[in-house]
Motif scaffolding. Sequence first.
Motif, PDB file in Angstrom:
ATOM      1  N   LYS A  83       1.366   4.100  -2.763  1.00 40.18           N
ATOM      2  CA  LYS A  83       1.269   5.648  -2.875  1.00 40.18           C
ATOM      3  C   LYS A  83       2.471   6.374  -3.033  1.00 40.18           C
ATOM      4  N   ARG A  99       2.621   7.005  -6.957  1.00 39.80           N
ATOM      5  CA  ARG A  99       1.567   8.265  -7.161  1.00 39.80           C
ATOM      6  C   ARG A  99       2.374   9.593  -6.975  1.00 39.80           C
ATOM      7  N   LYS A 100       2.830   9.695  -5.745  1.00 35.78           N
ATOM      8  CA  LYS A 100       3.645  10.952  -5.209  1.00 35.78           C
ATOM      9  C   LYS A 100       4.581  11.123  -6.260  1.00 35.78           C
ATOM     10  N   HIS A 138       3.394   9.707   4.533  1.00 38.01           N
ATOM     11  CA  HIS A 138       2.992   8.292   5.028  1.00 38.01           C
ATOM     12  C   HIS A 138       3.298   8.482   6.600  1.00 38.01           C
ATOM     13  N   GLU A 198       1.036  -1.170  -0.167  1.00 35.97           N
ATOM     14  CA  GLU A 198       0.022   0.107   0.098  1.00 35.97           C
ATOM     15  C   GLU A 198       0.769   1.216   0.141  1.00 35.97           C
TER      16      GLU A 198
END
Length: 505
Positions: A207, A210-211, A376, A203
């Motif tokens: 993320k 995408r970042k 995060h 997960e």
Amino acid sequence: MVTLSVSMIRQARCTTLRRLQPFARGYATPAGAELKVSNQFLSINTRSLNRATQPNTSFKSVTHYDDNAPQSTLDMIHAHTSYLLNTYARPSILFTHGKGCKLFTTSPSSTSSSGVQEYLDFTAGIAVNALGHGDEQIAEIMKDQQSKLTHASNVYWNEYAGELAKLLVENTRKQGGLGLKSDSAPGTGAKVFFSNSGTEANEGALKFVRKYAKEVNPSMASTKTAIVCFTNAFHGRSMGALSVTPNPKYQEPFAPLIPNVRVGELNQHEGLEELIDENVCGVIIEPIQGEGGLNEGTRDWMIKLAKRAREVGAILIYDEIQCGLFRTGKMWAHSGFPLEAQPDIVTMAKPLANGFPIGAIMVRDHVAEKISVGSHGTTFGGQPLATRVGAHVVSRLSAPEFLSRMNDTAAHLDTLLERLPKLFPNIIPAPVRGRGFMRGIPFAHADAPAELVKRARQRGVLLLTAGKDAVRLVPSLTVTKEECDHAIGVIESCLVTMEEDGFGK
């Protein structure tokens, strides 16, 4: 010594023996049949012949009944079902303790003086217990750390998170992986984020890609969002990880999942350029699929995949949650890959703390630079207890003497597994898959893997299914040659009984 094919030897045994006991796999001879073979056949050492051409039938008898638990255990299981969500189909077996590669239940056994059933665990808790069950050194470390500090949150530093991160990065640099250069300065090349599981690691990795895409390509922030995964993959069951686990059985009850996920075919060259285009921000793949059947990406295809990802600025994630941390004989399944096939991110978990929950994301510096404060977070990830155990586990697994012994045993297991397709060609139609202590036995019939797992369990050996057509062997990395002999002996005996019952016809 004469070299004979399996079929020649079977034919010889069926036509040359006088009234001997029937051959274990059903090849009996007519009463009174006379010897009709040349001296060349008769000179063969019979004992060696038997070992090379006949399966082990010593474990045909069922010794561990699934329904043999004492009433007190059955009552406990029944009571627990009133409070536990029923998401697992489990036999009535309750393990109470373990040691090394052995697990013990509360069920009585006529084969054990202790009055409990003993199982040889060739699952290692689904590839988790790399150092086996009941390890005394780990128990001592956990006791000591628990008495000092278990958790203080990531608002502050702790002693062991940085130590474990250093061990992971520097061992990767030393043993190969993530494209890290052996001559680069310590503390450069990669950074680590700790989670609590493999699913959480994946997960976080999703993320991060995408970042990264939004930071590097602000003009494409709304379009460069696609993520590519591959058939038979398993990356976890939370919504993001589930979205890149393209199994209808897992996905359909929870649809719609996260959008813009593309699914490609493992090892398929055609269409790769169209699959991974300018709108793809990340690609996630297991170098060797675990749950999906022990399928492995070929080297030339993995090179092409990585090159294409870099051409379009997509981040490449290698999910090594099951195949990583020395299970294949090297630190990573991709450790021997050429530079052009190295990933940008590696995710890990299962064996990292030998069963204590922990996961990690190891990220190359060019990606890490785009992950800023607040990108995060985690409450429990990287806590002192988990990371201290993890540092101990990685130190032991990476020791040269440990790796030498482990790889020697894995080579022995390989010689045992090579026999199976030759002995049972109608049941096992292809060579055993995988590497090291991550092996998959492929079957011709879809119902055969579950049947073998059941029959082996009834004879005291724990195995796992994998995908639609395979049985998975992922023992602890401390497994011995004698334990490998025993496990494969049980497997061969089970396959004999399956063949007698019509499998393979």
